[in-house]
Motif scaffolding. Structure first.
Motif, PDB file in Angstrom:
ATOM      1  N   ALA A  29       0.832  -1.201   0.000  1.00 46.02           N
ATOM      2  CA  ALA A  29       0.000   0.000   0.000  1.00 46.02           C
ATOM      3  C   ALA A  29       0.870   1.257   0.000  1.00 46.02           C
ATOM      4  CB  ALA A  29      -0.933  -0.002   1.206  1.00 46.02           C
ATOM      5  N   LEU A  30       2.007   1.205   0.676  1.00 41.04           N
ATOM      6  CA  LEU A  30       2.910   2.353   0.714  1.00 41.04           C
ATOM      7  C   LEU A  30       3.427   2.675  -0.688  1.00 41.04           C
ATOM      8  CD1 LEU A  30       5.626   3.163   3.282  1.00 41.04           C
ATOM      9  CD2 LEU A  30       6.281   3.029   0.890  1.00 41.04           C
ATOM     10  N   VAL A  31       3.899   1.645  -1.395  1.00 43.77           N
ATOM     11  CA  VAL A  31       4.398   1.852  -2.754  1.00 43.77           C
ATOM     12  C   VAL A  31       3.289   2.386  -3.649  1.00 43.77           C
ATOM     13  CG1 VAL A  31       5.176   0.618  -4.815  1.00 43.77           C
ATOM     14  CG2 VAL A  31       6.313   0.226  -2.633  1.00 43.77           C
ATOM     15  N   SER A  32       2.099   1.819  -3.508  1.00 37.43           N
ATOM     16  CA  SER A  32       0.966   2.265  -4.312  1.00 37.43           C
ATOM     17  C   SER A  32       0.647   3.739  -4.048  1.00 37.43           C
ATOM     18  CB  SER A  32      -0.256   1.395  -4.008  1.00 37.43           C
ATOM     19  OG  SER A  32      -1.375   1.817  -4.756  1.00 37.43           O
ATOM     20  N   THR A  33       0.729   4.155  -2.789  1.00 37.85           N
ATOM     21  CA  THR A  33       0.472   5.555  -2.439  1.00 37.85           C
ATOM     22  C   THR A  33       1.501   6.475  -3.086  1.00 37.85           C
ATOM     23  OG1 THR A  33      -0.524   4.930  -0.314  1.00 37.85           O
ATOM     24  CG2 THR A  33       0.313   7.183  -0.509  1.00 37.85           C
ATOM     25  N   CYS A  34       2.770   6.057  -3.074  1.00 40.15           N
ATOM     26  CA  CYS A  34       3.825   6.855  -3.701  1.00 40.15           C
ATOM     27  C   CYS A  34       3.647   6.917  -5.219  1.00 40.15           C
ATOM     28  CB  CYS A  34       5.198   6.288  -3.351  1.00 40.15           C
ATOM     29  SG  CYS A  34       5.662   6.451  -1.610  1.00 40.15           S
ATOM     30  N   GLU A  35       3.234   5.804  -5.808  1.00 36.29           N
ATOM     31  CA  GLU A  35       2.987   5.791  -7.257  1.00 36.29           C
ATOM     32  C   GLU A  35       1.819   6.703  -7.613  1.00 36.29           C
ATOM     33  OE1 GLU A  35       2.440   1.641  -7.912  1.00 36.29           O
ATOM     34  OE2 GLU A  35       4.579   1.265  -8.283  1.00 36.29           O
ATOM     35  N   TYR A  55      10.261   9.905  -2.890  1.00 35.32           N
ATOM     36  CA  TYR A  55      11.037   8.977  -3.718  1.00 35.32           C
ATOM     37  C   TYR A  55      11.827   7.989  -2.857  1.00 35.32           C
ATOM     38  CZ  TYR A  55      10.123  11.218  -8.228  1.00 35.32           C
ATOM     39  OH  TYR A  55       9.520  11.677  -9.379  1.00 35.32           O
ATOM     40  N   ALA A  56      12.379   8.452  -1.753  1.00 35.13           N
ATOM     41  CA  ALA A  56      13.131   7.563  -0.866  1.00 35.13           C
ATOM     42  C   ALA A  56      12.222   6.489  -0.284  1.00 35.13           C
ATOM     43  CB  ALA A  56      13.782   8.370   0.253  1.00 35.13           C
ATOM     44  N   ALA A  57      11.029   6.889   0.155  1.00 31.08           N
ATOM     45  CA  ALA A  57      10.083   5.917   0.694  1.00 31.08           C
ATOM     46  C   ALA A  57       9.670   4.912  -0.368  1.00 31.08           C
ATOM     47  CB  ALA A  57       8.862   6.629   1.256  1.00 31.08           C
ATOM     48  N   GLN A  58       9.459   5.396  -1.589  1.00 28.67           N
ATOM     49  CA  GLN A  58       9.051   4.513  -2.680  1.00 28.67           C
ATOM     50  C   GLN A  58      10.151   3.493  -2.994  1.00 28.67           C
ATOM     51  OE1 GLN A  58       7.646   6.798  -5.959  1.00 28.67           O
ATOM     52  NE2 GLN A  58       6.984   5.048  -7.169  1.00 28.67           N
ATOM     53  N   ALA A  86      20.361  12.949  -0.097  1.00 29.45           N
ATOM     54  CA  ALA A  86      21.031  11.876   0.649  1.00 29.45           C
ATOM     55  C   ALA A  86      20.137  10.657   0.860  1.00 29.45           C
ATOM     56  CB  ALA A  86      21.512  12.411   1.994  1.00 29.45           C
ATOM     57  N   GLU A  87      18.860  10.873   1.144  1.00 32.73           N
ATOM     58  CA  GLU A  87      17.977   9.724   1.390  1.00 32.73           C
ATOM     59  C   GLU A  87      17.751   8.909   0.120  1.00 32.73           C
ATOM     60  OE1 GLU A  87      15.139  10.422   5.231  1.00 32.73           O
ATOM     61  OE2 GLU A  87      14.325  10.991   3.285  1.00 32.73           O
ATOM     62  N   VAL A  88      17.584   9.583  -1.002  1.00 31.11           N
ATOM     63  CA  VAL A  88      17.316   8.882  -2.258  1.00 31.11           C
ATOM     64  C   VAL A  88      18.565   8.162  -2.746  1.00 31.11           C
ATOM     65  CG1 VAL A  88      16.526   9.119  -4.639  1.00 31.11           C
ATOM     66  CG2 VAL A  88      15.511  10.536  -2.849  1.00 31.11           C
ATOM     67  N   SER A 117      13.935  11.533   7.357  1.00 25.92           N
ATOM     68  CA  SER A 117      12.470  11.585   7.395  1.00 25.92           C
ATOM     69  C   SER A 117      11.944  10.378   8.166  1.00 25.92           C
ATOM     70  CB  SER A 117      11.873  11.602   5.987  1.00 25.92           C
ATOM     71  OG  SER A 117      12.130  10.380   5.314  1.00 25.92           O
ATOM     72  N   LYS A 118      10.769  10.539   8.749  1.00 25.49           N
ATOM     73  CA  LYS A 118      10.203   9.490   9.601  1.00 25.49           C
ATOM     74  C   LYS A 118       9.959   8.207   8.826  1.00 25.49           C
ATOM     75  CE  LYS A 118       6.297   8.542  12.691  1.00 25.49           C
ATOM     76  NZ  LYS A 118       5.048   9.084  13.267  1.00 25.49           N
ATOM     77  N   ALA A 119       9.375   8.320   7.635  1.00 25.73           N
ATOM     78  CA  ALA A 119       9.059   7.121   6.845  1.00 25.73           C
ATOM     79  C   ALA A 119      10.325   6.395   6.426  1.00 25.73           C
ATOM     80  CB  ALA A 119       8.229   7.499   5.622  1.00 25.73           C
ATOM     81  N   ALA A 120      11.319   7.130   5.908  1.00 28.54           N
ATOM     82  CA  ALA A 120      12.557   6.498   5.458  1.00 28.54           C
ATOM     83  C   ALA A 120      13.277   5.818   6.611  1.00 28.54           C
ATOM     84  CB  ALA A 120      13.464   7.525   4.795  1.00 28.54           C
ATOM     85  N   SER A 121      13.282   6.448   7.776  1.00 25.54           N
ATOM     86  CA  SER A 121      13.925   5.848   8.943  1.00 25.54           C
ATOM     87  C   SER A 121      13.245   4.530   9.328  1.00 25.54           C
ATOM     88  CB  SER A 121      13.873   6.830  10.117  1.00 25.54           C
ATOM     89  OG  SER A 121      14.442   6.244  11.266  1.00 25.54           O
ATOM     90  N   THR A 122      11.921   4.529   9.319  1.00 20.81           N
ATOM     91  CA  THR A 122      11.174   3.318   9.651  1.00 20.81           C
ATOM     92  C   THR A 122      11.433   2.215   8.626  1.00 20.81           C
ATOM     93  OG1 THR A 122       9.421   4.632  10.687  1.00 20.81           O
ATOM     94  CG2 THR A 122       8.864   2.368  10.060  1.00 20.81           C
ATOM     95  N   LEU A 123      11.403   2.578   7.354  1.00 23.06           N
ATOM     96  CA  LEU A 123      11.594   1.608   6.280  1.00 23.06           C
ATOM     97  C   LEU A 123      13.017   1.058   6.264  1.00 23.06           C
ATOM     98  CD1 LEU A 123       9.663   3.558   3.518  1.00 23.06           C
ATOM     99  CD2 LEU A 123       8.916   1.423   4.576  1.00 23.06           C
ATOM    100  N   ALA A 124      14.006   1.930   6.468  1.00 23.65           N
ATOM    101  CA  ALA A 124      15.401   1.492   6.476  1.00 23.65           C
ATOM    102  C   ALA A 124      15.654   0.519   7.622  1.00 23.65           C
ATOM    103  CB  ALA A 124      16.329   2.695   6.579  1.00 23.65           C
ATOM    104  N   SER A 125      15.069   0.785   8.785  1.00 23.53           N
ATOM    105  CA  SER A 125      15.228  -0.128   9.925  1.00 23.53           C
ATOM    106  C   SER A 125      14.609  -1.486   9.623  1.00 23.53           C
ATOM    107  CB  SER A 125      14.587   0.474  11.178  1.00 23.53           C
ATOM    108  OG  SER A 125      15.260   1.649  11.573  1.00 23.53           O
TER     109      SER A 125
END
Length: 213
Positions: A29-35, A55-58, A86-88, A117-125
């Motif tokens: 759902a996250l990827v779909s939201t970014c798309e 873009y980093a979250a995607q 840096a995140e991307v 960013s909060k989302a990227a930090s969560t996803l990277a972990s």
């Protein structure tokens, strides 16, 4: 993360949704939201830093879904200003390492990444945990015995951290080497599921033939 006034509301709504889905672990759902944000031109008129956040979250979402090809296309179509963020660039560094099946480099890139960013930090972990887990499984399948030094090096952990993690997994240390506990085999579809898949493929083939006639 600043956005132009006309785009501020859809951007903030999208970011809030992405953060919620990241916390929930709903990568699809996250990827779909970014798309959807791309298709709705939410990136238009955003400052580079704000656009990079999505873009980093995607990218990280695709990597969590093991969709390396899709992640590569996100990277290629991201504008240069976003790629320079840096995140991307950090997310794509992880993607390139996973593409090479170099989990050590992938974990190093995740550790070195600037996930502000909060989302990227969560996803990277989450991705770091998954990559580590998969490396444990790979070692368990490849070795009947493994030295503490080799184990720590393969995992990119200190000897103490590797030893503690091995003990948690029930790996016994005998005569200076660990005896890995193999992961459970992947679940294979049963006969009924396999037959259904074949039938679906056959019907799709017939439909294509009829459509081409």
């Amino acid at each position: 993360w600043a956005a132009a006034p006309a785009q501020a509301q859809p951007f903030m709504t999208t970011v809030a949704t992405v953060e919620r889905l990241a916390e929930a672990g709903d990568w699809t759902a996250l990827v779909s939201t970014c798309e959807d944000a791309e298709l709705d031109l939410v990136h238009d008129d955003l400052e580079a830093a704000a656009s990079a956040q999505l873009y980093a979250a995607q990218l990280l979402g695709h990597l969590l879904l093991r969709e390396l090809e899709a992640a590569r296309f996100v990277w290629k179509r991201a504008p240069a200003a976003a790629q320079a963020h840096a995140e991307v660039s950090g997310a794509w560094a992880v993607g390139k390492a996973l593409w090479r099946r170099d989990t050590t480099a992938a974990r190093a890139a995740l550790t070195a990444g600037s996930w502000t960013s909060k989302a990227a930090s969560t996803l990277a972990s989450a991705l770091e945990r998954r990559v580590e887990e998969e490396e444990w499984d790979t070692i368990a399948r490849a070795f009947t015995v493994v030295s503490p030094e080799t184990l720590a090096a393969r995992l990119g952990l200190s000897a103490a951290a590797a030893a503690a993690a091995a003990q948690q997994r029930g790996w016994r240390l005998e005569e200076g080497t660990y005896r890995p506990v193999a992961p459970p085999p992947a679940t294979k579809p049963g006969p009924g599921e396999d037959a259904l898949a074949q039938l679906t493929e056959y019907v799709a083939h017939l439909t294509a033939e009829v459509g081409a006639a």
